[in-house]
Scaffold this motif. Structure first.
Motif, PDB file in Angstrom:
ATOM      1  N   SER A   2       2.572  -5.113   9.161  1.00 35.76           N
ATOM      2  CA  SER A   2       3.403  -4.497   8.154  1.00 35.76           C
ATOM      3  C   SER A   2       4.841  -4.912   8.277  1.00 35.76           C
ATOM      4  O   SER A   2       5.589  -4.923   7.340  1.00 35.76           O
ATOM      5  N   LEU A 140      10.458   1.827   8.571  1.00 41.49           N
ATOM      6  CA  LEU A 140       9.467   2.037   7.514  1.00 41.49           C
ATOM      7  C   LEU A 140       9.343   3.503   7.112  1.00 41.49           C
ATOM      8  O   LEU A 140       8.876   3.801   6.018  1.00 41.49           O
ATOM      9  N   LYS A 154       0.026   3.220   5.595  1.00 38.48           N
ATOM     10  CA  LYS A 154      -1.132   2.384   5.243  1.00 38.48           C
ATOM     11  C   LYS A 154      -1.403   1.315   6.293  1.00 38.48           C
ATOM     12  O   LYS A 154      -2.507   0.778   6.352  1.00 38.48           O
ATOM     13  N   ALA A 155      -0.393   0.984   7.097  1.00 39.56           N
ATOM     14  CA  ALA A 155      -0.593   0.048   8.199  1.00 39.56           C
ATOM     15  C   ALA A 155      -0.869   0.867   9.455  1.00 39.56           C
ATOM     16  O   ALA A 155      -0.057   1.710   9.833  1.00 39.56           O
ATOM     17  N   GLN A 226       4.783   4.771  -5.633  1.00 34.82           N
ATOM     18  CA  GLN A 226       4.325   3.464  -6.105  1.00 34.82           C
ATOM     19  C   GLN A 226       3.562   3.593  -7.417  1.00 34.82           C
ATOM     20  O   GLN A 226       3.730   2.766  -8.322  1.00 34.82           O
ATOM     21  N   HIS A 250      -5.980   0.396  -1.837  1.00 34.46           N
ATOM     22  CA  HIS A 250      -5.456  -0.508  -0.812  1.00 34.46           C
ATOM     23  C   HIS A 250      -6.585  -1.393  -0.289  1.00 34.46           C
ATOM     24  O   HIS A 250      -7.556  -0.902   0.283  1.00 34.46           O
ATOM     25  N   PRO A 253      -3.265  -3.116   4.347  1.00 36.94           N
ATOM     26  CA  PRO A 253      -1.959  -2.463   4.400  1.00 36.94           C
ATOM     27  C   PRO A 253      -0.941  -3.022   3.424  1.00 36.94           C
ATOM     28  O   PRO A 253      -0.099  -2.296   2.913  1.00 36.94           O
ATOM     29  N   GLU A 254      -1.000  -4.325   3.168  1.00 33.68           N
ATOM     30  CA  GLU A 254      -0.003  -4.961   2.306  1.00 33.68           C
ATOM     31  C   GLU A 254      -0.629  -5.624   1.090  1.00 33.68           C
ATOM     32  O   GLU A 254      -0.092  -6.603   0.555  1.00 33.68           O
ATOM     33  N   GLU A 255      -1.765  -5.108   0.641  1.00 39.97           N
ATOM     34  CA  GLU A 255      -2.404  -5.654  -0.559  1.00 39.97           C
ATOM     35  C   GLU A 255      -3.008  -4.512  -1.366  1.00 39.97           C
ATOM     36  O   GLU A 255      -3.871  -3.786  -0.880  1.00 39.97           O
ATOM     37  N   ILE A 290       3.432  -5.413  -3.265  1.00 40.15           N
ATOM     38  CA  ILE A 290       2.108  -5.489  -2.639  1.00 40.15           C
ATOM     39  C   ILE A 290       0.980  -5.386  -3.664  1.00 40.15           C
ATOM     40  O   ILE A 290      -0.190  -5.550  -3.310  1.00 40.15           O
ATOM     41  N   ARG A 292      -1.051  -7.090  -5.634  1.00 39.47           N
ATOM     42  CA  ARG A 292      -1.387  -8.509  -5.774  1.00 39.47           C
ATOM     43  C   ARG A 292      -2.614  -8.757  -6.628  1.00 39.47           C
ATOM     44  O   ARG A 292      -2.810  -9.854  -7.154  1.00 39.47           O
TER      45      ARG A 292
END
Length: 319
Positions: A2, A140, A154-155, A226, A250, A253-255, A290, A292
């Motif tokens: 993250s 964060l 989320k991470a 978000q 999700h 964590p980053e998608e 994020i 994507r």
């Protein structure tokens, strides 16, 4: 990860735990303290856990394949869940067993200065690791409380390291208490009680980690802020007049996957709708980087038809 800090916190914790584990086992060999043995196994389990987190982060970076078209981002959730299992079985259950044995067959400590010295060293090393995790988490966390951060992150890496380090510091205090009371009273039962308390603490932390990572494995939606940004980004007021309903998920964590049915005018041409969708996707990615994987389905929204459902209050887009 993250953030680069996520890896930094894991590496710091790994280095500290390996050094502490070696020192604790040496202290156990010279003193026979069950608290030191339990703490040594605890630190060894924590070291393995950090290794699992690093492995999960590496595996999550693999490119998507035909068999896994959305990639491997959830590998990090799987390894986070494995951490909770290792902490529960190797750390918590072993400490409970060792404490139980020591209470039933107590004996005074030999060379008590070994465990005390090692525990003081361990507190300093764990404090450094905990400080690193707090520093990286603050970047964060924002305005969230620590409880909110652990529950909503989320991470999984930073919450796992935070809870592990917190548990380790409390466990060290319990071990110091058990060893200190054993030395003061000459009764080894206090060493066993301290070990039992360490085991109970590890089991509790493992259960919290398991619950949080299970939720991530099942699939969590984007945060409320978000979702609000995505809704605002979709509508252009010209072609896209509203969001009928939307789902987010999700993939890692980053998608983030975004699927939405959007309202368009009945007299819009296909070209106008296609261009509006492309523009909406660009706005979404700008608002929430994020996001994507985006699927937008155009539909002609009719409020009267939507409200005519069996339960208008639950009709998507009816409010």
């Amino acid at each position: 990860m993250s953030a680069s800090g996520g890896t930094k916190a894991i590496v710091a914790a790994l280095g500290a735990n390996l050094a502490i584990a070696a020192a604790k086992f040496v202290a156990f060999a010279f003193s026979g303290s069950s608290s030191m043995l339990a703490e040594g196994v605890h630190s060894l389990a924590d070291s393995g856990n950090q290794g699992l987190l690093l492995l999960g982060g590496k595996k999550a970076k693999r490119a998507a394949t035909a068999e896994h078209p959305f990639g491997y981002g959830r590998e990090r959730y799987i390894y986070g869940f494995l951490v909770s299992i290792v902490l529960f079985t190797i750390g918590g259950v072993f400490a409970l067993y060792e404490g139980y044995e020591k209470i039933h067959e107590p004996h005074p400590l030999d060379n008590w200065f070994w465990p005390v010295g090692v525990l003081v060293f361990a507190v300093i090393a764990e404090g450094f690791s905990f400080r690193t995790a707090i520093k990286e988490s603050n970047e964060l966390r924002g305005k969230q409380t620590w409880t909110q951060f652990v529950r909503r992150a989320k991470a999984p890496e930073l919450p796992v390291v935070l809870l592990e380090d917190f548990g380790a510091l409390v466990g060290l205090v319990l071990a110091l208490g058990g060893v200190g009371l054993t030395v003061a009273t000459g009764d080894g039962i206090w060493d066993g009680i301290g070990t039992m308390c360490i085991g109970a603490l590890l089991v509790l932390i493992a259960l919290v980690l398991a619950a949080e990572t299970k939720s991530l494995l099942l699939g969590e939606a984007a945060g409320l802020d978000q979702i609000a940004k995505i809704r605002a980004a979709v509508v252009d007021g010209a072609v896209v007049t509203g969001v009928i309903h939307m789902r987010t998920l999700h993939l890692g964590p980053e998608e983030l996957l975004v699927a939405a049915k959007i309202a368009v005018q009945h007299d819009d041409t296909a070209t106008e709708v296609a261009r509006a969708i492309d523009a909406a996707e660009a706005r979404i990615r700008e608002a929430v980087p994020i996001a994507r994987v985006i699927y937008l389905e155009p539909d002609i929204y009719n409020e009267a038809t939507a409200a005519a459902g069996p339960d208008p209050s639950k009709t998507p887009g009816a409010h």
